[in-house]
Design a protein around this motif. Structure first.
Motif, PDB file in Angstrom:
ATOM      1  N   ARG A 216      71.405  66.924  14.904  1.00  0.00           N
ATOM      2  CA  ARG A 216      71.817  65.877  13.973  1.00  0.00           C
ATOM      3  C   ARG A 216      73.310  65.600  14.056  1.00  0.00           C
ATOM      4  NH1 ARG A 216      68.389  65.528   9.545  1.00  0.00           N
ATOM      5  NH2 ARG A 216      69.689  63.779   8.895  1.00  0.00           N
ATOM      6  N   SER A 217      74.032  66.258  14.945  1.00  0.00           N
ATOM      7  CA  SER A 217      75.484  66.117  14.977  1.00  0.00           C
ATOM      8  C   SER A 217      75.962  64.690  15.219  1.00  0.00           C
ATOM      9  CB  SER A 217      76.080  67.062  16.022  1.00  0.00           C
ATOM     10  OG  SER A 217      75.572  66.777  17.304  1.00  0.00           O
ATOM     11  N   PRO A 218      75.276  63.863  16.038  1.00  0.00           N
ATOM     12  CA  PRO A 218      75.757  62.477  16.174  1.00  0.00           C
ATOM     13  C   PRO A 218      75.774  61.729  14.842  1.00  0.00           C
ATOM     14  CG  PRO A 218      74.232  63.004  17.946  1.00  0.00           C
ATOM     15  CD  PRO A 218      74.166  64.130  16.974  1.00  0.00           C
ATOM     16  N   PHE A 219      74.800  61.999  13.983  1.00  0.00           N
ATOM     17  CA  PHE A 219      74.782  61.329  12.683  1.00  0.00           C
ATOM     18  C   PHE A 219      75.915  61.842  11.791  1.00  0.00           C
ATOM     19  CE2 PHE A 219      70.496  60.700  14.254  1.00  0.00           C
ATOM     20  CZ  PHE A 219      70.282  59.359  13.957  1.00  0.00           C
ATOM     21  N   ALA A 220      76.234  63.120  11.936  1.00  0.00           N
ATOM     22  CA  ALA A 220      77.372  63.646  11.191  1.00  0.00           C
ATOM     23  C   ALA A 220      78.661  62.978  11.646  1.00  0.00           C
ATOM     24  CB  ALA A 220      77.462  65.154  11.367  1.00  0.00           C
ATOM     25  N   LEU A 221      78.784  62.767  12.969  1.00  0.00           N
ATOM     26  CA  LEU A 221      79.971  62.077  13.478  1.00  0.00           C
ATOM     27  C   LEU A 221      80.003  60.620  13.016  1.00  0.00           C
ATOM     28  CD1 LEU A 221      80.068  63.502  17.126  1.00  0.00           C
ATOM     29  CD2 LEU A 221      81.628  64.036  15.242  1.00  0.00           C
ATOM     30  N   LEU A 222      78.833  60.002  12.988  1.00  0.00           N
ATOM     31  CA  LEU A 222      78.773  58.632  12.482  1.00  0.00           C
ATOM     32  C   LEU A 222      79.168  58.596  11.004  1.00  0.00           C
ATOM     33  CD1 LEU A 222      78.070  55.659  12.933  1.00  0.00           C
ATOM     34  CD2 LEU A 222      75.697  56.196  12.346  1.00  0.00           C
ATOM     35  N   GLY A 223      78.728  59.616  10.258  1.00  0.00           N
ATOM     36  CA  GLY A 223      79.128  59.704   8.857  1.00  0.00           C
ATOM     37  C   GLY A 223      80.627  59.839   8.717  1.00  0.00           C
ATOM     38  N   LEU A 224      81.240  60.662   9.571  1.00  0.00           N
ATOM     39  CA  LEU A 224      82.689  60.809   9.548  1.00  0.00           C
ATOM     40  C   LEU A 224      83.368  59.472   9.848  1.00  0.00           C
ATOM     41  CD1 LEU A 224      85.076  62.770   9.278  1.00  0.00           C
ATOM     42  CD2 LEU A 224      84.885  63.191  11.743  1.00  0.00           C
ATOM     43  N   LEU A 225      82.793  58.735  10.807  1.00  0.00           N
ATOM     44  CA  LEU A 225      83.339  57.416  11.140  1.00  0.00           C
ATOM     45  C   LEU A 225      83.254  56.473   9.950  1.00  0.00           C
ATOM     46  CD1 LEU A 225      84.390  55.330  13.253  1.00  0.00           C
ATOM     47  CD2 LEU A 225      81.995  54.854  13.793  1.00  0.00           C
ATOM     48  N   LEU A 226      82.099  56.472   9.260  1.00  0.00           N
ATOM     49  CA  LEU A 226      81.938  55.588   8.104  1.00  0.00           C
ATOM     50  C   LEU A 226      82.908  55.951   6.982  1.00  0.00           C
ATOM     51  CD1 LEU A 226      78.051  55.210   7.874  1.00  0.00           C
ATOM     52  CD2 LEU A 226      79.703  53.499   8.628  1.00  0.00           C
ATOM     53  N   VAL A 227      83.113  57.259   6.775  1.00  0.00           N
ATOM     54  CA  VAL A 227      84.075  57.684   5.759  1.00  0.00           C
ATOM     55  C   VAL A 227      85.467  57.156   6.098  1.00  0.00           C
ATOM     56  CG1 VAL A 227      85.254  59.664   4.756  1.00  0.00           C
ATOM     57  CG2 VAL A 227      82.772  59.705   5.026  1.00  0.00           C
ATOM     58  N   ALA A 228      85.855  57.321   7.373  1.00  0.00           N
ATOM     59  CA  ALA A 228      87.184  56.868   7.786  1.00  0.00           C
ATOM     60  C   ALA A 228      87.306  55.352   7.685  1.00  0.00           C
ATOM     61  CB  ALA A 228      87.467  57.333   9.219  1.00  0.00           C
ATOM     62  N   VAL A 229      86.286  54.650   8.193  1.00  0.00           N
ATOM     63  CA  VAL A 229      86.332  53.186   8.157  1.00  0.00           C
ATOM     64  C   VAL A 229      86.335  52.693   6.711  1.00  0.00           C
ATOM     65  CG1 VAL A 229      85.004  51.102   8.664  1.00  0.00           C
ATOM     66  CG2 VAL A 229      85.312  52.829  10.421  1.00  0.00           C
ATOM     67  N   GLY A 230      85.517  53.330   5.863  1.00  0.00           N
ATOM     68  CA  GLY A 230      85.478  52.926   4.462  1.00  0.00           C
ATOM     69  C   GLY A 230      86.821  53.081   3.788  1.00  0.00           C
ATOM     70  N   HIS A 231      87.495  54.200   4.031  1.00  0.00           N
ATOM     71  CA  HIS A 231      88.799  54.423   3.404  1.00  0.00           C
ATOM     72  C   HIS A 231      89.849  53.459   3.946  1.00  0.00           C
ATOM     73  CE1 HIS A 231      88.085  57.737   0.718  1.00  0.00           C
ATOM     74  NE2 HIS A 231      87.414  58.396   1.658  1.00  0.00           N
ATOM     75  N   VAL A 232      89.805  53.196   5.245  1.00  0.00           N
ATOM     76  CA  VAL A 232      90.747  52.215   5.807  1.00  0.00           C
ATOM     77  C   VAL A 232      90.467  50.832   5.223  1.00  0.00           C
ATOM     78  CG1 VAL A 232      91.472  51.040   7.911  1.00  0.00           C
ATOM     79  CG2 VAL A 232      91.143  53.515   7.919  1.00  0.00           C
ATOM     80  N   GLY A 233      89.153  50.501   5.082  1.00  0.00           N
ATOM     81  CA  GLY A 233      88.804  49.220   4.477  1.00  0.00           C
ATOM     82  C   GLY A 233      89.296  49.107   3.050  1.00  0.00           C
ATOM     83  N   VAL A 234      89.192  50.202   2.306  1.00  0.00           N
ATOM     84  CA  VAL A 234      89.678  50.187   0.927  1.00  0.00           C
ATOM     85  C   VAL A 234      91.197  50.006   0.891  1.00  0.00           C
ATOM     86  CG1 VAL A 234      89.991  51.594  -1.138  1.00  0.00           C
ATOM     87  CG2 VAL A 234      87.759  51.493  -0.033  1.00  0.00           C
ATOM     88  N   LEU A 235      91.896  50.646   1.825  1.00  0.00           N
ATOM     89  CA  LEU A 235      93.353  50.455   1.885  1.00  0.00           C
ATOM     90  C   LEU A 235      93.691  48.996   2.158  1.00  0.00           C
ATOM     91  CD1 LEU A 235      94.566  53.634   3.804  1.00  0.00           C
ATOM     92  CD2 LEU A 235      94.889  53.092   1.391  1.00  0.00           C
ATOM     93  N   CYS A 236      92.950  48.376   3.085  1.00  0.00           N
ATOM     94  CA  CYS A 236      93.167  46.946   3.356  1.00  0.00           C
ATOM     95  C   CYS A 236      92.888  46.130   2.092  1.00  0.00           C
ATOM     96  CB  CYS A 236      92.267  46.476   4.493  1.00  0.00           C
ATOM     97  SG  CYS A 236      92.680  47.187   6.102  1.00  0.00           S
ATOM     98  N   GLY A 237      91.811  46.502   1.391  1.00  0.00           N
ATOM     99  CA  GLY A 237      91.506  45.808   0.149  1.00  0.00           C
ATOM    100  C   GLY A 237      92.598  45.983  -0.888  1.00  0.00           C
TER     101      GLY A 237
END
Length: 615
Positions: A216-237
């Motif tokens: 399941r590690s690829p999904f964990a990495l995808l989750g890490l990506l979503l967390v990072a992208v979400g936080h960057v998106g919030v900063l842009c917001g």
């Protein structure tokens, strides 16, 4: 900037805001698509699956999932906020609704200030909330429409500000209500929530990937990506939110000073923030940071939702010295005598002056409101502070002068409510009947604060009883319709969802009906009525309206439908419509009470707050 220009500017800012967020979402989709192709579909040798990365169908699928999640989460959050109105926001931060009958002198002082400004600006008296656990000096206004707004202040603002300073803060919040900032603020909360949901989903994937082992590690990495992208998106917001909010704060400060004619009051409140701070400790305070009077927390200049405090103060008071000691001010329970004395007799009115005053915070209207409120005797003002007394006064306003009709109305009241309220309604009739007709509007506006303390079922029963009383003599008089309409708009606010766009032919019919009603109400002979209608039709936003309707053709349900359609039109259309309405009402440069009440009800239905100005 006038009211209609401010509303139009707020609409443009909303569209620009959505555009910026759409661009941010597109960038998020691109990053998530690239990350998914890298992590979930690697090539046989571990390299990036280029075919997946460049596959349009795969990109559209990613866009549908990611964009759909953000869109649905944003719409859900906005809908929840719209359904709960400003009260939901205030309660989220731990706000306590302030009872009108509160014995606390500081709370009474705040309610008096809010009532004065509500009557002066043409807004229903908004519910007031206090954040008891917050010692910092702060405030905000929230809601989807002016009729659904609430004003909230921290306990620190109540205890550390004198009356002039508190008045400046409340005037600042009223300007946000009138300038269309509230709906923009709620949309900002919703859009940021939609992006933040990506981070929440990412955390779920991280937890699931950790429990699933290597497979399941690829999904964990995808989750890490979503967390990072979400936080960057919030900063842009946050950057977008800060850019939108800062200029609105300067405009609100300027409007508050213009309204109160007392720059020392608002400047003093800001100076006290410099000394005591404006921090709100609630964990969800950041979500509403752009709505607050003062900046809560310590943000960098890049992400700050408010201009620098020193700059705000210097724009109001160039003599500001940051190190000057803050004087202690005694608690003032009454408005300054100089302000109340400034109100003379109402001045001659013109259609242009009436239209220019829409949604404007004018000091002369504040002074007139203070004088009219001061003219109410103590017992009547006491009754207006509690729900049962406010209900009795509004019911008494509908009682007919004819003893026979009035007796039938009182029988309806006795059958619908408990005996004490029925008796109180009968007793209040003598008091309200003796008042000048020009006091009807202030009474209604002041009663709304206590009436809003009723729960939903009690409000429904009260409106039903008002409808029953209004038709007791077999037909609905215009004055009765106006009073019930004003109360219903405030106690049963319509959905924030706009009505379906009407065709030009429908808008012509609606406009002709509205202008006919106003022309008939304000004139005493047929020739004057025709002249008033002709003058207003020539100023209307659409030509070829058709002839004046006869009194027998007036249909109040049709008028309600007309208001719903006309309220959905653009600000420039409504500006011309309000001007035409004023042309129909103002024959001799003066507004009679029934004309003022009808204009107030019509403007409120159109979301165009009309200040009190009755001759």
């Amino acid at each position: 900037m006038d009211f209609f220009a401010a509303q139009d500017h707020a609409r443009r800012q909303s569209r620009l805001l959505i555009l910026w967020f759409a661009l941010a979402v597109v960038l998020i989709i691109v990053v998530v698509h690239a990350g998914a192709a890298l992590l979930l579909f690697p090539g046989e040798d571990g390299s990036v699956a280029t075919s997946r990365l460049l596959d349009p169908a795969q990109f559209l699928a990613t866009a549908a999932v990611v964009g759909g999640v953000i869109l649905l989460a944003s719409l859900y959050r906005i809908a929840r906020l719209a359904a709960g109105g400003g009260e939901a926001v205030a309660r989220t931060l731990g706000g306590r609704p302030l009872a009108r009958a509160t014995p606390d002198p500081r709370e009474r002082r705040l309610l008096n200030i809010v009532d004065e400004m509500a009557v002066a600006s043409g807004l229903p008296a908004p519910p007031v909330y206090v954040l008891d656990g917050e010692p910092g000096i702060n405030a905000f206004a929230a809601g989807t429409r002016p009729q659904q707004a609430v004003v909230a202040l921290t306990r620190g603002a109540l205890e550390k500000l004198d009356r002039d300073e508190l008045q400046g803060v409340v005037a600042h919040e009223f300007s946000h209500i009138l300038n269309g900032d509230m709906r923009l603020n709620l949309r900002l909360i919703g859009l940021l929530h939609g992006i933040l949901v990506l981070s929440l989903i990412g955390r779920m994937l991280l937890r699931g990937g950790g429990r699933g082992g290597k497979s399941r590690s690829p999904f964990a990495l995808l989750g890490l990506l979503l967390v990072a992208v979400g936080h960057v998106g919030v900063l842009c917001g946050q950057l977008i939110k800060a850019a939108v909010s800062r200029q609105r704060e300067f405009l609100a400060d300027a409007a508050a000073v213009q309204f109160t004619r007392n720059p020392a009051g608002l400047a003093g409140a800001l100076r006290r923030i410099a000394g005591y701070g404006a921090n709100i400790g609630h964990p969800r305070a950041e979500e509403v940071s752009h709505m607050l009077f003062g900046a809560s927390g310590h943000l960098s200049a890049l992400f700050a939702t408010h201009p620098p405090l020193a700059e705000r103060i210097r724009r109001i008071d160039p003599r500001f010295l940051p190190d000057h000691p803050l004087p202690d001010h005694p608690l003032s329970a009454t408005p300054p005598a100089s302000t109340a004395a400034a109100a003379g007799p109402p001045t001659a009115e013109t259609a242009a002056a009436f239209t220019a005053a829409i949604g404007q915070l004018q000091p002369e209207h504040l002074a007139q409101a203070q004088v009219r409120i001061a003219r109410l005797d103590g017992a009547l003002r006491q009754s207006l502070q509690e729900p049962s007394g406010a209900q009795a006064i509004c019911l008494a306003l509908l009682l007919d002068r004819d003893p026979g009709i009035r007796q039938r109305q009182l029988q309806k009241v006795a059958a619908a409510v408990d005996d004490p309220l029925a008796l109180r309604t009968e007793l209040e009739y003598a008091t309200v009947a003796a008042l000048d007709p020009g006091m009807r509007l202030p009474l209604i506006e002041l009663a709304l604060g206590a009436l809003r303390e009723l729960d939903r079922d009690a409000r429904e029963r009260f409106i039903t009883l008002l409808d029953a009383l209004a038709g007791t003599d077999g037909w609905l008089a215009l004055g009765e319709y106006v009073l019930v309409r004003l109360l219903r708009d405030a106690l049963q606010p319509r959905s924030p969802a706009p009505a379906l766009a009407a065709s030009p032919a429908e808008l012509r019919r609606h406009t002709a009906l509205l202008l006919s009603v106003i022309a008939i109400a304000g004139q005493h002979d047929a020739a004057a009525t025709r002249a008033a209608y002709a003058r207003s039709a020539a100023a209307a936003p659409l030509d070829a309206l058709g002839p004046l309707l006869e009194a027998g053709e007036i249909d109040f349900p049709a008028l309600d439908r007309a208001f719903a359609q006309l309220a959905a039109t653009a600000p420039p259309f409504r500006r011309r419509l309000v001007y035409a309405m004023a042309e129909a009402a103002i024959e001799d440069g003066r507004l009679a009470p029934i004309e003022a009440e009808l204009l107030r009800a019509a403007c409120e239905a159109l979301d165009c707050p009309a200040p009190l100005n009755i001759d």
